[in-house]
Design an enzyme around this catalytic site. Structure first.
Site, PDB file in Angstrom:
ATOM      1  N   LYS A 265     -36.803 -18.404 -47.576  1.00  0.00           N
ATOM      2  CA  LYS A 265     -37.020 -17.339 -48.566  1.00  0.00           C
ATOM      3  C   LYS A 265     -35.855 -17.311 -49.550  1.00  0.00           C
ATOM      4  CE  LYS A 265     -37.358 -12.262 -48.986  1.00  0.00           C
ATOM      5  NZ  LYS A 265     -37.515 -10.971 -48.289  1.00  0.00           N
ATOM      6  N   ASP A 270     -33.419  -8.562 -54.345  1.00  0.00           N
ATOM      7  CA  ASP A 270     -34.622  -7.807 -54.019  1.00  0.00           C
ATOM      8  C   ASP A 270     -34.411  -6.320 -54.314  1.00  0.00           C
ATOM      9  OD1 ASP A 270     -36.962  -6.808 -53.069  1.00  0.00           O
ATOM     10  OD2 ASP A 270     -36.546  -7.192 -50.938  1.00  0.00           O
ATOM     11  N   LYS A 277     -36.548   0.115 -54.158  1.00  0.00           N
ATOM     12  CA  LYS A 277     -35.793   0.526 -52.967  1.00  0.00           C
ATOM     13  C   LYS A 277     -34.871   1.685 -53.306  1.00  0.00           C
ATOM     14  CE  LYS A 277     -35.358  -4.044 -50.736  1.00  0.00           C
ATOM     15  NZ  LYS A 277     -36.042  -3.700 -49.485  1.00  0.00           N
ATOM     16  N   ASP A 288     -30.833 -11.812 -49.962  1.00  0.00           N
ATOM     17  CA  ASP A 288     -32.242 -12.033 -49.636  1.00  0.00           C
ATOM     18  C   ASP A 288     -32.665 -13.493 -49.867  1.00  0.00           C
ATOM     19  OD1 ASP A 288     -34.418 -10.806 -48.483  1.00  0.00           O
ATOM     20  OD2 ASP A 288     -35.286 -10.087 -50.366  1.00  0.00           O
ATOM     21  N   ASP A 347     -42.431  -4.355 -52.515  1.00  0.00           N
ATOM     22  CA  ASP A 347     -41.217  -4.663 -51.754  1.00  0.00           C
ATOM     23  C   ASP A 347     -41.503  -5.618 -50.594  1.00  0.00           C
ATOM     24  OD1 ASP A 347     -38.560  -4.614 -51.175  1.00  0.00           O
ATOM     25  OD2 ASP A 347     -38.563  -2.610 -50.241  1.00  0.00           O
ATOM     26  N   GLU A 349     -42.325  -8.572 -50.791  1.00  0.00           N
ATOM     27  CA  GLU A 349     -42.446  -9.749 -51.657  1.00  0.00           C
ATOM     28  C   GLU A 349     -42.181 -11.049 -50.915  1.00  0.00           C
ATOM     29  OE1 GLU A 349     -39.715  -8.137 -51.240  1.00  0.00           O
ATOM     30  OE2 GLU A 349     -38.289  -9.774 -50.993  1.00  0.00           O
ATOM     31  N   ARG A 351     -43.066 -12.119 -47.910  1.00  0.00           N
ATOM     32  CA  ARG A 351     -44.259 -12.719 -47.297  1.00  0.00           C
ATOM     33  C   ARG A 351     -45.184 -13.296 -48.363  1.00  0.00           C
ATOM     34  NH1 ARG A 351     -45.696  -7.191 -44.385  1.00  0.00           N
ATOM     35  NH2 ARG A 351     -43.423  -7.258 -44.318  1.00  0.00           N
TER      36      ARG A 351
HETATM   37  N1  BES Z   1     -35.631  -8.224 -48.063  1.00  0.00           N
HETATM   38  C1  BES Z   1     -36.303  -7.146 -47.448  1.00  0.00           C
HETATM   39  C2  BES Z   1     -36.016  -7.050 -45.956  1.00  0.00           C
HETATM   40  C3  BES Z   1     -34.632  -6.598 -45.571  1.00  0.00           C
HETATM   41  C4  BES Z   1     -34.370  -5.249 -45.423  1.00  0.00           C
HETATM   42  C5  BES Z   1     -33.654  -7.509 -45.274  1.00  0.00           C
HETATM   43  C6  BES Z   1     -33.127  -4.832 -45.023  1.00  0.00           C
HETATM   44  C7  BES Z   1     -32.401  -7.093 -44.886  1.00  0.00           C
HETATM   45  C8  BES Z   1     -32.132  -5.753 -44.746  1.00  0.00           C
HETATM   46  C9  BES Z   1     -37.821  -7.326 -47.605  1.00  0.00           C
HETATM   47  O1  BES Z   1     -38.247  -7.932 -48.758  1.00  0.00           O
HETATM   48  C10 BES Z   1     -38.422  -5.964 -47.593  1.00  0.00           C
HETATM   49  O2  BES Z   1     -38.157  -5.230 -48.507  1.00  0.00           O
HETATM   50  N2  BES Z   1     -39.223  -5.663 -46.589  1.00  0.00           N
HETATM   51  C11 BES Z   1     -39.865  -4.412 -46.486  1.00  0.00           C
HETATM   52  C12 BES Z   1     -41.275  -4.647 -46.029  1.00  0.00           C
HETATM   53  C13 BES Z   1     -42.139  -3.443 -46.045  1.00  0.00           C
HETATM   54  C14 BES Z   1     -42.375  -2.970 -47.473  1.00  0.00           C
HETATM   55  C15 BES Z   1     -43.440  -3.764 -45.375  1.00  0.00           C
HETATM   56  C16 BES Z   1     -39.089  -3.584 -45.472  1.00  0.00           C
HETATM   57  O3  BES Z   1     -38.601  -4.126 -44.493  1.00  0.00           O
HETATM   58  O4  BES Z   1     -38.938  -2.383 -45.703  1.00  0.00           O
HETATM   59 ZN    ZN Z   2     -36.925  -9.187 -49.660  1.00  0.00          ZN
HETATM   60 MN    MN Z   3     -38.506  -6.503 -50.360  1.00  0.00          MN
END
Ligand code: BES
Ligand code: ZN
Ligand code: MN
Length: 497
Positions: A265, A270, A277, A288, A347, A349, A351
């Site tokens: 990834k 992000d 966020k 990220d 968010d 993104e 996947r």
């Molecule tokens: N890059 C984030 C995941 C992340 C969060 C990595 C905190 C490191 C620390 C990812 O893109 C994300 O935002 N995931 C969301 C998914 C949700 C919207 C289903 C998440 O984990 O909140």
């Molecule tokens: Zn992310």
């Molecule tokens: Mn995200």
């Protein structure tokens, strides 16, 4: 730091500092430590008898020799109890000793490598060098003040007594350096801010690695990705002014070797996009692209170690930002696989870009696909920042990864991909939604990915926790860790078809 291998003995070698390790309260001194003790008139054994140095794990004590032996100083460093010794403790001990030496302002040191507790010189040297170089890592690129206060060790001389020892030590040194240097490159990319480490810079880095290590590289622009049908990757990339890049690197192409695809990834920042966020800790989201960094570093190591596998590194790289061109909740995307996805959160993104990258990897007919992604905050909640979340669709590949994890000292823990959870990803208007429930978030993210790898053995590593850390560890300073590199390298080195 310049590291050399020479023939010699610790007690005879003139140097600024001689490093000596000891187990905790040993029954008797053996090998180099015994030789130094004899030459030094029993100084070390007296210290130990009087309890001034016990050899507890990571304990360090510095002594001046006043000319009693050719070394000006001796650093005694503890290894803890002999029965508890392993290579992970050894990496930590070498790192702590190295940090102590650096912080003391000493520029040169010597260490005589010798078998320890059944471990041979080659593997001990490799782990010693990895612990040392990873522990001494510093990210100072953007510091302009007090640069003269930055300390660095200039030279290390590793001693061996026999020709055989010297060969083993040299071999371990070479491997240890290759792995550490690549891993520190990955850390630099992760620690580098998103205004510097853009998708374009990741693509340039891939090209540089390809050039220097004889690999094939291909970089698709967003328009090309669009023409190819990568609707999910393109949707994420569209929101940013910074051009997205879809990067592939190929090592040992057309040699009839087993193909492994490594997918990383590469979100260089992000923000969450339109589903933005909260601002607290948002600065962390420069990490990220840790999966991408690990893939680049692993490809470099594989080529330098000439690992006999056909490797394909695939990195979808883009920012995730809100803008008038950004994709929006409710949008329906057509992925490269042909399957459609309803966007619930912009968010989620990772996947999305991975769904196209994973599907693209199928074109190489790989024996296995491994993806690394800072995919979910839920994985951090589940496992914390010491442990990678492990998912997969095939037992044999999962087992191989678990074995590699054990050896490399990068912890992971298996989580299930049970079908029951697929329910949450069903959409009324498309094939899938990109978000399920908050509960079991890491699992649902992984289940989403599983729908894009066909029947090929695949493993997903959710590295959201350990990608960057807030507290120093024995050989991992706080910040970007380079997690995944040593795990993947171990897996690929041990690969048997
Ligand atoms: N890059 C984030 C995941 C992340 C969060 C990595 C905190 C490191 C620390 C990812 O893109 C994300 O935002 N995931 C969301 C998914 C949700 C919207 C289903 C998440 O984990 O909140
Ligand atoms: Zn992310
Ligand atoms: Mn995200």
């Amino acid at each position: 730091m310049d590291i050399k291998v020479e023939k010699g003995r610790a007690e005879k070698y003139p140097c600024e500092l001689l490093l000596i390790f000891s187990f905790e309260s040993p029954e008797k001194l053996e090998g180099p430590i015994q030789n130094v003790d004899l030459e030094w008139g029993g100084f070390i054994s007296t210290l130990m008898r009087q309890g001034d140095f016990k050899g507890e794990l990571f304990q360090c004590r510095l002594f001046h020799t006043h000319g009693a032996i050719p070394a000006q100083r001796v650093l005694l460093a503890g290894l803890g109890k002999r029965g508890e010794f392993d290579l992970e403790k050894w990496r930590g001990a070498s790192s702590r000793a190295g940090q102590f030496i650096r912080d003391s302002g000493v520029k040169q040191f010597v260490f005589q490598m010798r078998k320890l507790n059944g471990h041979l010189e080659r593997e001990l040297t490799e782990s010693f060098v990895i612990g040392l170089l990873l522990g001494l890592y510093q990210f100072n690129e953007f510091k302009t003040l007090d640069r003269d206060k930055i300390k660095e060790i200039e030279e290390l001389i590793l001693l061996g007594e026999t020709g055989g020892e010297i060969l083993s030590i040299s071999d371990g040194l070479r491997t240890g350096k290759i792995i550490s240097e690549a891993l520190c490159m990955a850390r630099d990319l992760v620690n580098g801010p998103s205004n510097e480490i853009t998708p374009t810079v990741l693509a340039e880095k891939a090209k540089q690695i390809a050039r220097e290590h004889n690999m094939e590289v291909q970089v698709f622009e967003v328009a090309q990705a669009e023409a190819m049908g990568m609707g999910a990757f393109v949707a994420v990339a569209k929101g940013s002014q910074e051009p997205g890049k879809f990067i592939t690197l190929e090592y040992n192409k057309d040699k009839g070797l087993d193909t492994i695809a490594l997918v990383g990834k590469g979100i260089t920042f992000d923000s969450g996009g339109i589903s933005i966020k909260p601002s607290e800790k948002m600065e962390r989201m420069k990490d990220d692209m840790s999966g991408a960094a690990a893939v680049l570093a692993t490809m470099q190591v594989a080529s330098k170690l000439q690992i006999p596998l056909h490797l394909v590194g695939i990195i979808p790289a883009t920012e995730n930002l809100p803008s008038g061109k950004a994709y929006k909740p409710g949008d329906i995307l057509k992925t490269l696989s042909g399957q459609t996805v309803e966007v619930i959160s912009t968010d989620a993104e990772g996947r999305l870009i991975l769904s196209d990258a994973l599907n693209y990897s199928l074109r190489y007919q790989p024996k296995g696909i491994i993806d690394l992604a800072t995919l979910t905050g839920a994985c951090v909640i589940a496992l914390g920042d010491y442990v990678i979340g492990l998912f997969g669709n095939e037992e044999f590949l999962l087992k191989r990864i678990e074995e590699a994890s054990e050896k490399a000292g990068e912890k992971l823990w298996r989580l299930p991909l049970w079908d029951e959870y697929l329910e949450y990803l069903k959409s009324d208007v498309a094939d899938f939604r990109n978000v399920g429930t908050r509960a079991a978030g890491a699992i649902i993210g992984a289940i989403f990915l599983s729908k894009f790898v066909g029947k090929i053995p695949w493993v997903h590593l959710d590295i959201a926790g350990p990608a960057s850390i807030e507290k120093d560890r024995p050989y991992i300073p706080r910040g970007g860790t380079g997690i995944g590199v040593r795990l993947l390298v171990q897996l690929l080195r041990d690969w048997k078809s």
